[in-house]
Design a protein around this motif. Structure first.
Motif, PDB file in Angstrom:
ATOM      1  N   ARG A 119      53.057  36.360  49.566  1.00  0.00           N
ATOM      2  CA  ARG A 119      54.137  37.159  49.154  1.00  0.00           C
ATOM      3  C   ARG A 119      54.557  36.574  47.576  1.00  0.00           C
ATOM      4  O   ARG A 119      54.757  37.389  46.724  1.00  0.00           O
ATOM      5  CB  ARG A 119      55.296  36.736  49.830  1.00  0.00           C
ATOM      6  N   ARG A 120      54.509  35.342  47.310  1.00  0.00           N
ATOM      7  CA  ARG A 120      54.601  34.794  45.963  1.00  0.00           C
ATOM      8  C   ARG A 120      53.670  35.218  45.105  1.00  0.00           C
ATOM      9  O   ARG A 120      53.897  35.657  43.868  1.00  0.00           O
ATOM     10  CB  ARG A 120      54.811  33.276  45.946  1.00  0.00           C
ATOM     11  N   ALA A 121      52.373  35.061  45.412  1.00  0.00           N
ATOM     12  CA  ALA A 121      51.110  35.848  44.565  1.00  0.00           C
ATOM     13  C   ALA A 121      51.433  37.270  44.270  1.00  0.00           C
ATOM     14  O   ALA A 121      51.186  37.685  43.446  1.00  0.00           O
ATOM     15  CB  ALA A 121      49.992  35.433  45.462  1.00  0.00           C
ATOM     16  N   TRP A 173      35.372  33.194  52.217  1.00  0.00           N
ATOM     17  CA  TRP A 173      36.453  33.394  51.207  1.00  0.00           C
ATOM     18  C   TRP A 173      36.407  34.956  50.472  1.00  0.00           C
ATOM     19  O   TRP A 173      35.329  35.348  50.224  1.00  0.00           O
ATOM     20  CB  TRP A 173      36.378  32.351  50.045  1.00  0.00           C
ATOM     21  N   LEU A 174      37.581  35.720  50.694  1.00  0.00           N
ATOM     22  CA  LEU A 174      37.959  36.903  50.285  1.00  0.00           C
ATOM     23  C   LEU A 174      38.636  36.776  49.127  1.00  0.00           C
ATOM     24  O   LEU A 174      39.665  35.877  49.163  1.00  0.00           O
ATOM     25  CB  LEU A 174      38.324  37.710  51.347  1.00  0.00           C
ATOM     26  N   SER A 175      38.671  37.529  47.964  1.00  0.00           N
ATOM     27  CA  SER A 175      39.422  37.297  46.785  1.00  0.00           C
ATOM     28  C   SER A 175      39.766  38.825  46.443  1.00  0.00           C
ATOM     29  O   SER A 175      39.518  39.678  46.818  1.00  0.00           O
ATOM     30  CB  SER A 175      38.802  36.746  45.742  1.00  0.00           C
ATOM     31  N   GLY A 176      41.186  38.615  45.800  1.00  0.00           N
ATOM     32  CA  GLY A 176      41.615  39.941  45.249  1.00  0.00           C
ATOM     33  C   GLY A 176      43.053  39.625  44.877  1.00  0.00           C
ATOM     34  O   GLY A 176      43.771  38.550  44.994  1.00  0.00           O
ATOM     35  N   ILE A 190      45.362  29.634  45.540  1.00  0.00           N
ATOM     36  CA  ILE A 190      45.982  30.491  44.510  1.00  0.00           C
ATOM     37  C   ILE A 190      45.690  29.664  42.928  1.00  0.00           C
ATOM     38  O   ILE A 190      45.905  28.684  43.178  1.00  0.00           O
ATOM     39  CB  ILE A 190      47.432  30.822  44.728  1.00  0.00           C
ATOM     40  N   PRO A 191      45.181  30.302  42.259  1.00  0.00           N
ATOM     41  CA  PRO A 191      44.700  29.541  40.894  1.00  0.00           C
ATOM     42  C   PRO A 191      45.924  29.056  40.202  1.00  0.00           C
ATOM     43  O   PRO A 191      47.122  29.453  40.010  1.00  0.00           O
ATOM     44  CB  PRO A 191      44.182  30.540  39.853  1.00  0.00           C
ATOM     45  N   GLU A 216      44.238  22.612  30.039  1.00  0.00           N
ATOM     46  CA  GLU A 216      43.527  22.739  31.132  1.00  0.00           C
ATOM     47  C   GLU A 216      42.175  23.956  30.857  1.00  0.00           C
ATOM     48  O   GLU A 216      41.247  23.984  30.842  1.00  0.00           O
ATOM     49  CB  GLU A 216      44.000  22.716  32.509  1.00  0.00           C
ATOM     50  N   SER A 217      42.996  25.168  30.436  1.00  0.00           N
ATOM     51  CA  SER A 217      42.244  26.378  30.297  1.00  0.00           C
ATOM     52  C   SER A 217      41.543  26.217  29.021  1.00  0.00           C
ATOM     53  O   SER A 217      40.154  26.701  28.864  1.00  0.00           O
ATOM     54  CB  SER A 217      43.271  27.547  30.299  1.00  0.00           C
TER      55      SER A 217
END
Length: 101
Positions: free
Chosen positions: A14-16, A31-34, A65-66, A76-77
């Protein structure tokens, strides 16, 4: 347990969703992503540019969550970008792009 917080898979999703953050969910070893397109008490809808996946919440064993949000400058990025550029042999990894780049 006074003042404790229970952080569940549903809470993380929910936060994402609220923050438009991409997620990865572990379902039966894959792992599924989106992006979270929808979530209710039963399931989750993950959306990518090419497809939607519907997953039962009870089948999710982990959520990632990244920590680094794309397009958000941070040390970092920048370090990650530099590592990727130098890995591919770019000598001018830190050169500022010109106006016509």
């Amino acid at each position: 347990m006074t003042g404790s917080t229970i952080f569940t898979i549903g809470t993380a999703l929910r936060r994402a969703e609220s923050n438009h953050m991409p997620v990865e969910v572990l379902v039966q070893g894959f792992w599924l992503s989106g992006l979270v397109a929808g979530i209710d008490g039963q399931g989750l809808v993950l959306s990518t540019h090419t497809e939607h996946s519907v997953v039962r919440l009870e089948s999710i064993t982990a959520v990632r969550i990244p920590e680094i949000v794309p397009n958000a400058p941070s040390a970092e990025s920048f370090d990650l970008q530099h590592a990727q550029l130098t890995e591919h042999g770019s000598d001018d990894a830190w050169a500022m792009p010109g106006p016509h780049s």
